[in-house]
Design a protein around this motif. Structure first.
Motif, PDB file in Angstrom:
ATOM      1  N   MET A   1      52.858  34.431  63.181  1.00 27.90           N
ATOM      2  CA  MET A   1      53.387  33.905  64.094  1.00 27.90           C
ATOM      3  C   MET A   1      53.515  32.680  63.691  1.00 27.90           C
ATOM      4  SD  MET A   1      51.558  33.409  67.702  1.00 27.90           S
ATOM      5  CE  MET A   1      51.659  32.248  68.712  1.00 27.90           C
ATOM      6  N   ASP A   2      52.841  32.803  62.030  1.00 32.05           N
ATOM      7  CA  ASP A   2      52.278  31.329  60.742  1.00 32.05           C
ATOM      8  C   ASP A   2      54.031  31.205  60.536  1.00 32.05           C
ATOM      9  OD1 ASP A   2      49.965  31.659  60.389  1.00 32.05           O
ATOM     10  OD2 ASP A   2      50.686  33.250  60.892  1.00 32.05           O
ATOM     11  N   LEU A   4      56.417  30.899  63.016  1.00 35.67           N
ATOM     12  CA  LEU A   4      57.443  30.525  64.097  1.00 35.67           C
ATOM     13  C   LEU A   4      57.092  28.697  63.978  1.00 35.67           C
ATOM     14  CD1 LEU A   4      57.293  33.119  66.782  1.00 35.67           C
ATOM     15  CD2 LEU A   4      59.276  32.944  65.710  1.00 35.67           C
ATOM     16  N   GLY A   5      56.548  28.541  63.028  1.00 36.22           N
ATOM     17  CA  GLY A   5      56.348  27.214  63.342  1.00 36.22           C
ATOM     18  C   GLY A   5      56.720  26.299  63.271  1.00 36.22           C
ATOM     19  N   ARG A  10      62.980  28.799  64.327  1.00 36.22           N
ATOM     20  CA  ARG A  10      62.773  29.569  65.578  1.00 36.22           C
ATOM     21  C   ARG A  10      64.183  29.739  66.118  1.00 36.22           C
ATOM     22  NH1 ARG A  10      58.491  26.488  66.267  1.00 36.22           N
ATOM     23  NH2 ARG A  10      59.657  24.261  67.186  1.00 36.22           N
ATOM     24  N   LEU A  72      58.032  40.720  68.281  1.00 37.75           N
ATOM     25  CA  LEU A  72      57.721  39.908  69.080  1.00 37.75           C
ATOM     26  C   LEU A  72      56.452  40.419  70.052  1.00 37.75           C
ATOM     27  CD1 LEU A  72      61.340  39.425  70.085  1.00 37.75           C
ATOM     28  CD2 LEU A  72      59.716  37.809  68.584  1.00 37.75           C
ATOM     29  N   GLU A  74      53.813  41.614  69.079  1.00 33.98           N
ATOM     30  CA  GLU A  74      52.748  41.140  68.827  1.00 33.98           C
ATOM     31  C   GLU A  74      52.900  40.142  69.006  1.00 33.98           C
ATOM     32  OE1 GLU A  74      51.959  41.457  64.293  1.00 33.98           O
ATOM     33  OE2 GLU A  74      53.246  43.365  63.972  1.00 33.98           O
ATOM     34  N   VAL A  75      53.187  38.695  68.978  1.00 35.25           N
ATOM     35  CA  VAL A  75      53.392  38.090  69.544  1.00 35.25           C
ATOM     36  C   VAL A  75      52.490  37.713  71.014  1.00 35.25           C
ATOM     37  CG1 VAL A  75      54.254  35.270  69.632  1.00 35.25           C
ATOM     38  CG2 VAL A  75      55.001  36.706  67.706  1.00 35.25           C
ATOM     39  N   TRP A  78      49.323  38.520  71.656  1.00 40.43           N
ATOM     40  CA  TRP A  78      48.199  37.910  71.022  1.00 40.43           C
ATOM     41  C   TRP A  78      48.610  36.629  72.791  1.00 40.43           C
ATOM     42  CZ3 TRP A  78      48.602  31.948  71.213  1.00 40.43           C
ATOM     43  CH2 TRP A  78      47.724  31.402  70.402  1.00 40.43           C
TER      44      TRP A  78
ATOM     45  N   MET B   1      54.958  24.635  70.551  1.00 38.48           N
ATOM     46  CA  MET B   1      54.750  25.744  69.628  1.00 38.48           C
ATOM     47  C   MET B   1      54.194  25.416  67.649  1.00 38.48           C
ATOM     48  SD  MET B   1      57.122  29.448  70.587  1.00 38.48           S
ATOM     49  CE  MET B   1      56.971  30.943  69.274  1.00 38.48           C
ATOM     50  N   ASP B   2      55.233  24.531  67.595  1.00 39.52           N
ATOM     51  CA  ASP B   2      55.166  24.328  66.480  1.00 39.52           C
ATOM     52  C   ASP B   2      53.892  23.797  65.640  1.00 39.52           C
ATOM     53  OD1 ASP B   2      58.014  22.379  65.464  1.00 39.52           O
ATOM     54  OD2 ASP B   2      57.695  23.205  67.596  1.00 39.52           O
ATOM     55  N   ALA B   3      52.756  22.976  66.566  1.00 42.73           N
ATOM     56  CA  ALA B   3      51.573  23.229  66.784  1.00 42.73           C
ATOM     57  C   ALA B   3      50.476  24.991  66.469  1.00 42.73           C
ATOM     58  CB  ALA B   3      50.591  22.542  67.678  1.00 42.73           C
ATOM     59  N   LEU B   4      51.339  25.759  66.483  1.00 43.91           N
ATOM     60  CA  LEU B   4      50.426  26.807  67.026  1.00 43.91           C
ATOM     61  C   LEU B   4      51.452  27.765  65.799  1.00 43.91           C
ATOM     62  CD1 LEU B   4      51.000  28.573  69.987  1.00 43.91           C
ATOM     63  CD2 LEU B   4      49.258  28.005  69.112  1.00 43.91           C
ATOM     64  N   GLY B   5      51.570  27.063  64.505  1.00 46.97           N
ATOM     65  CA  GLY B   5      52.133  26.964  63.513  1.00 46.97           C
ATOM     66  C   GLY B   5      50.603  27.430  62.602  1.00 46.97           C
ATOM     67  N   ASP B   6      50.163  26.878  62.626  1.00 47.84           N
ATOM     68  CA  ASP B   6      48.537  26.984  62.085  1.00 47.84           C
ATOM     69  C   ASP B   6      47.639  27.751  62.541  1.00 47.84           C
ATOM     70  OD1 ASP B   6      47.702  24.692  59.834  1.00 47.84           O
ATOM     71  OD2 ASP B   6      45.735  25.939  61.403  1.00 47.84           O
ATOM     72  N   ARG B  10      45.034  27.700  66.008  1.00 46.90           N
ATOM     73  CA  ARG B  10      45.672  29.155  66.772  1.00 46.90           C
ATOM     74  C   ARG B  10      43.898  30.035  67.504  1.00 46.90           C
ATOM     75  NH1 ARG B  10      49.957  31.291  63.463  1.00 46.90           N
ATOM     76  NH2 ARG B  10      48.581  32.987  62.097  1.00 46.90           N
ATOM     77  N   TRP B  78      60.366  31.182  76.173  1.00 43.70           N
ATOM     78  CA  TRP B  78      60.380  31.254  75.365  1.00 43.70           C
ATOM     79  C   TRP B  78      61.222  32.340  74.434  1.00 43.70           C
ATOM     80  CZ3 TRP B  78      60.338  32.299  69.955  1.00 43.70           C
ATOM     81  CH2 TRP B  78      60.632  33.016  69.054  1.00 43.70           C
ATOM     82  N   LEU B  79      59.406  33.019  73.970  1.00 43.14           N
ATOM     83  CA  LEU B  79      59.874  34.467  74.179  1.00 43.14           C
ATOM     84  C   LEU B  79      60.266  35.150  74.982  1.00 43.14           C
ATOM     85  CD1 LEU B  79      58.028  36.329  71.905  1.00 43.14           C
ATOM     86  CD2 LEU B  79      55.658  36.738  73.083  1.00 43.14           C
ATOM     87  N   ARG B  83      63.897  37.960  74.076  1.00 40.13           N
ATOM     88  CA  ARG B  83      63.328  39.652  74.490  1.00 40.13           C
ATOM     89  C   ARG B  83      64.292  39.993  75.126  1.00 40.13           C
ATOM     90  NH1 ARG B  83      57.759  41.694  73.693  1.00 40.13           N
ATOM     91  NH2 ARG B  83      58.614  44.199  74.000  1.00 40.13           N
TER      92      ARG B  83
END
Lengths: 124, 124
Positions: A1-2, A4-5, A10, A72, A74-75, A78, B1-6, B10, B78-79, B83
């Motif tokens: 998931m990192d 996708l940051g 993306r 996907l 897994e994402v 979460w 979603m960029d924020a969730l890259g860390d 998360r 988005w997911l 998918r």
DNA sequence: GGCGCGATTAACCCTTGCGTTATATAACCC
DNA sequence: GGGTTATATAACGCAAGGGTTAATCGCGCC
């Protein structure tokens, strides 16, 4: 998931949403969209590959990339874990939002249908 | 979603999955888990807040943080978009595919790098 | 009012990561 | 084999992100 940051990455995943595509194709797309070079795109693909989000299959001189659905999953798992609380809370309010959600497993495969709008009357 | 890259961020979202918590509480948690200081945690919270993922409500001298469900909706949307293709493919083949895929991977988990033959017909 | 506490902001350093250009590898074609 | 195309790697510069400590703000309390 990192992985996708990054917006470029993306986008690459998005471009692969409809099926596999060769690396050059992807590189050209993000190249024109983000103004980056081919090596840059290649490295993004590498990151995604090493993160387990994409797979690369050699096809002659080309490399066909495709998304790995399990990643996907897994994402989504979460996300589901985080949403659990809020979803049930909305349920308690009598909203029908979560009506369609009947995922029995953690990473339920049949997830396409449970997307509802966010028309929740959260008056907070 | 960029924020969730860390990963720290998360984790913060995860910690808020069960309801709102004060900033100090969160800072202590990630502080001990990741070995970072309280200001560092505070800035992560700031990033998440500005990304629209969290909301902060003043409560006396404390600040109660909570996840903003709408933001999670966007991620899920988005997911879902990505998918779509595989989900409908799985749907068409029936849910057994997902199960069969799992069983076939009995010799080895299909999660690591196992690229099983997902004979994808080029949909382009 | 003055003090302490919770939280954020400021100033700064240092690593990470992304970009570039140039080069290497590998398959196809003649 | 030599050339061309497709993709990946190498080497390197630079901006950004995240960490720290020190200072600031806001609120409650005596």
């Amino acid at each position: 998931m990192d992985a996708l940051g990054d917006p470029v990455r993306r986008r690459l995943v998005e471009l692969l949403a409809d099926g596999s595509r060769p690396a050059g194709d992807l590189a050209a797309a993000v190249g024109v969209e983000f103004g980056i070079s081919q090596p840059a795109a290649s490295r993004h693909l590498r990151v995604l590959r090493e993160a387990g989000l994409l797979t690369a299959e050699a096809d002659g001189t080309r490399r066909l990339y495709a998304v790995r659905p399990e990643a996907l999953d897994e994402v989504q798992a979460w996300l589901g874990g985080v949403r659990r609380f809020w979803d049930q809370r909305l349920d308690a309010l009598g909203t029908e939002v979560a009506r369609g959600r009947r995922e029995r497993g953690a990473a339920g495969p049949a997830t396409a249908g449970d997307r509802d709008g966010d028309g929740k009357g959260q008056a907070r």
